[in-house]
Scaffold this motif. Structure first.
Motif, short mmCIF file in Angstrom:
data_model
loop_
_atom_site.label_atom_id
_atom_site.label_comp_id
_atom_site.label_asym_id
_atom_site.label_seq_id
_atom_site.Cartn_x
_atom_site.Cartn_y
_atom_site.Cartn_z
N LEU A 98 0.81 -1.21 0.00
CA LEU A 98 0.00 0.00 0.00
C LEU A 98 0.85 1.27 0.00
O LEU A 98 0.36 2.34 -0.37
CB LEU A 98 -0.92 0.00 1.22
CG LEU A 98 -2.29 0.68 1.06
CD1 LEU A 98 -3.10 0.00 -0.04
CD2 LEU A 98 -3.05 0.65 2.37
N MET A 99 2.11 1.16 0.38
CA MET A 99 2.97 2.34 0.50
C MET A 99 3.13 3.09 -0.82
O MET A 99 3.23 4.32 -0.83
CB MET A 99 4.35 1.93 1.02
CG MET A 99 4.38 1.54 2.48
SD MET A 99 4.11 2.93 3.60
CE MET A 99 5.62 3.86 3.40
N ARG A 100 3.13 2.36 -1.93
CA ARG A 100 3.45 2.99 -3.23
C ARG A 100 2.23 3.15 -4.13
O ARG A 100 2.37 3.51 -5.30
CB ARG A 100 4.54 2.18 -3.93
CG ARG A 100 5.83 2.11 -3.11
CD ARG A 100 6.86 1.22 -3.76
NE ARG A 100 7.33 1.80 -5.02
CZ ARG A 100 7.42 1.14 -6.17
NH1 ARG A 100 7.05 -0.12 -6.24
NH2 ARG A 100 7.88 1.73 -7.25
N VAL A 101 1.05 2.89 -3.59
CA VAL A 101 -0.16 3.08 -4.40
C VAL A 101 -0.47 4.57 -4.49
O VAL A 101 -0.58 5.25 -3.47
CB VAL A 101 -1.36 2.33 -3.77
CG1 VAL A 101 -2.64 2.66 -4.52
CG2 VAL A 101 -1.11 0.83 -3.78
N PRO A 102 -0.63 5.10 -5.70
CA PRO A 102 -0.87 6.54 -5.83
C PRO A 102 -2.26 6.95 -5.32
O PRO A 102 -3.26 6.32 -5.64
CB PRO A 102 -0.76 6.78 -7.34
CG PRO A 102 -0.04 5.59 -7.88
CD PRO A 102 -0.44 4.44 -7.00
N SER A 104 -4.51 10.81 -4.88
CA SER A 104 -4.66 11.94 -5.79
C SER A 104 -3.54 12.97 -5.64
O SER A 104 -3.35 13.83 -6.49
CB SER A 104 -6.01 12.63 -5.56
OG SER A 104 -6.11 13.10 -4.23
N SER A 105 -2.76 12.86 -4.54
CA SER A 105 -1.67 13.83 -4.33
C SER A 105 -0.41 13.12 -3.84
O SER A 105 0.26 13.60 -2.94
CB SER A 105 -2.10 14.89 -3.31
OG SER A 105 -2.45 14.30 -2.06
N GLY A 106 -0.12 11.98 -4.42
CA GLY A 106 1.09 11.26 -4.05
C GLY A 106 0.80 9.95 -3.35
O GLY A 106 -0.32 9.45 -3.36
N THR A 107 1.83 9.40 -2.73
CA THR A 107 1.74 8.09 -2.09
C THR A 107 2.03 8.21 -0.59
O THR A 107 2.53 9.24 -0.11
CB THR A 107 2.74 7.11 -2.70
OG1 THR A 107 4.08 7.56 -2.38
CG2 THR A 107 2.59 7.03 -4.21
N LEU A 108 1.76 7.14 0.14
CA LEU A 108 2.10 7.11 1.55
C LEU A 108 3.62 7.15 1.74
O LEU A 108 4.12 7.67 2.75
CB LEU A 108 1.53 5.85 2.19
CG LEU A 108 0.01 5.85 2.35
CD1 LEU A 108 -0.50 4.44 2.65
CD2 LEU A 108 -0.42 6.81 3.46
N GLU A 109 4.34 6.63 0.78
CA GLU A 109 5.80 6.73 0.81
C GLU A 109 6.23 8.20 0.75
O GLU A 109 7.15 8.62 1.47
CB GLU A 109 6.39 5.94 -0.36
CG GLU A 109 7.86 5.63 -0.25
CD GLU A 109 8.30 4.65 -1.33
OE1 GLU A 109 8.83 3.59 -0.97
OE2 GLU A 109 8.11 4.95 -2.52
N ASP A 110 5.55 8.97 -0.10
CA ASP A 110 5.82 10.41 -0.17
C ASP A 110 5.50 11.07 1.17
O ASP A 110 6.26 11.92 1.66
CB ASP A 110 4.97 11.07 -1.26
CG ASP A 110 5.28 10.55 -2.65
OD1 ASP A 110 6.44 10.15 -2.88
OD2 ASP A 110 4.36 10.55 -3.49
N ILE A 342 2.14 3.82 -12.09
CA ILE A 342 1.09 4.84 -12.22
C ILE A 342 -0.18 4.37 -11.53
O ILE A 342 -0.94 5.17 -10.99
CB ILE A 342 0.81 5.15 -13.71
CG1 ILE A 342 2.10 5.59 -14.42
CG2 ILE A 342 -0.27 6.21 -13.85
CD1 ILE A 342 2.72 6.84 -13.86
N GLY A 343 -0.42 3.08 -11.57
CA GLY A 343 -1.63 2.52 -10.97
C GLY A 343 -1.31 1.36 -10.04
O GLY A 343 -0.21 0.77 -10.12
N PRO A 344 -2.25 0.98 -9.17
CA PRO A 344 -1.99 -0.06 -8.18
C PRO A 344 -1.78 -1.44 -8.78
O PRO A 344 -1.16 -2.30 -8.15
CB PRO A 344 -3.23 -0.02 -7.29
CG PRO A 344 -4.31 0.54 -8.15
CD PRO A 344 -3.61 1.54 -9.02
#
Length: 374
Positions: A98-102, A104-110, A342-344
């Motif tokens: 789930l960390m890298r799933v985009p 609307s304003s970035g990812t949880l990693e961001d 780009i997508g999950p």
């Protein structure tokens, strides 16, 4: 435990399920099929197995395998990611994919790189341990395979009085998604390879509506090559008299796991759910029952999970519905790669796009890339 397969043999070891001579026999039989059939493998783990073992390439053109909505990370909408990112006053615990799933304003990693306390956990109970020391929100996503464990964790938090713990839920029921697919006119499905892990909990009964209502059969299937190939053969043989069959009896009992289902029913109740690609489906999700609402992060933090605008070029939703195959998306393996998803469907270890990228694309390594571009 004995496993009844298409040859009537006792299959008791992993080696048996990968026996090359048996694979050749069943593939030879499958290649005799001339009548076109479209079979959806619902589970992302099946998609990965099909790619890993090269099964799709063994089949004749008359047998088409399409991927379905059986990846919990993939069907979780971007708005759920946005909701988790909005929680800044608590530690947010998530499963790794789930960390890298985009959103609307970035990812949880961001978000973590900006200082948000976002942590990867491997079970909900690990999040509960963290909650003993600080305010913690667990991102509760998944199907019936993982829902019992999540429900048990919430029950444990209540019994132990761990008030620092809450869960933001995006829990989904696979049978209702299949009903939505067959009700739609967007895709033709002639049979389902049903998810073995989910059926270990649910058993056969929740899927009997497939032949009864839609005249479409399903086979509960394991993840070894002969599991999958034999189930395809059974779907072909029973196409005109569709049924729900259990081809994974070494793991799945016909009645599933009543104790796990009882835990789900004790803590959770059905509710509408928002699926990426499929939209809102009535009674296809689970929310906390009234007595457990103190552990509902949506209530605690005033969060509303609504529809979110997705990346217009990403066709993950169409992949999840079986409308297209991953390599028919214009972003596949160009703008969208495992290094830059780009997508999950390209992020998750169970995602169809990730499976195709790893196992099923024609590829010549570019400068600076390793074998298979990884």
């Amino acid at each position: 435990m004995r496993h009844s397969n298409c040859f009537g043999n006792a299959m008791e070891t992993t080696k048996n399920f990968r026996d090359p001579d048996l694979v050749k026999k069943i593939v030879g039989k499958l290649r005799e099929n001339k009548r076109p059939i479209r079979i959806m493998e619902v589970c992302g783990t099946h998609t990965m197995a099909i790619g890993k073992w090269g099964l799709r390439k063994m089949l004749p053109e008359s047998i088409e395998l399409i991927s379905g909505p059986g990846c919990p990370v993939c069907v979780t909408p971007a708005s759920f990611i946005d909701a988790l990112m909005a929680i800044e006053s608590a530690t947010v615990c998530v499963f790794g994919d789930l960390m890298r799933v985009p959103g609307s304003s970035g990812t949880l990693e961001d978000a973590r790189s900006r200082g948000h306390d976002v942590r990867i956990v491997y079970s909900p109970m690990q999040a509960l341990e963290i909650a003993k020391e600080r305010e913690t929100v667990f991102s509760a996503i998944g199907f019936e395979t993982t829902i019992p464990g999540i429900a048990h964790t919430i029950e444990t938090a209540r019994k132990q009085g761990i008030d620092n713990f809450s869960a933001l839920t995006s829990l989904k029921a696979i049978p209702l998604a299949l009903n939505a697919l067959l009700t739609s006119d967007e895709v033709r499905i002639d049979g389902f390879i049903l998810p073995g892990h989910v059926c270990a909990v649910l058993g056969m009964e929740p899927f009997r509506f497939l032949p009864e209502r839609f005249a479409v059969g399903g086979v509960i299937t394991g993840f070894e090559p002969l599991d999958i190939l034999c189930s395809i053969q059974r779907l072909i043989e029973t196409r005109d008299a569709p049924e729900i069959a259990n081809n994974y009896a070494r793991v799945v009992s016909d009645n599933g796991n009543p104790h796990a289902r009882a835990m789900i029913d004790h803590v959770l109740e059905p509710a509408e759910a928002l699926w990426r690609g499929l939209g809102v489906i009535q009674d296809s999700g689970y929310v906390l029952r009234k007595e457990y609402q103190p552990f509902d992060a949506a209530i605690r933090y005033g969060i509303a999970i609504t529809g979110t605008k997705e990346n217009p070029g990403c066709r993950c939703g169409d992949v999840l519905k079986g409308i297209i195959k991953p390599d028919h998306c214009g972003l596949f393996a160009t703008a969208c790669t495992p290094a830059n998803p780009i997508g999950p469907c390209m992020v998750s270890s169970e995602g169809s796009c990730a499976a195709y990228y790893r196992y099923e694309r024609s590829y010549l390594p570019q400068a600076g890339e390793g074998v298979n571009g990884l």
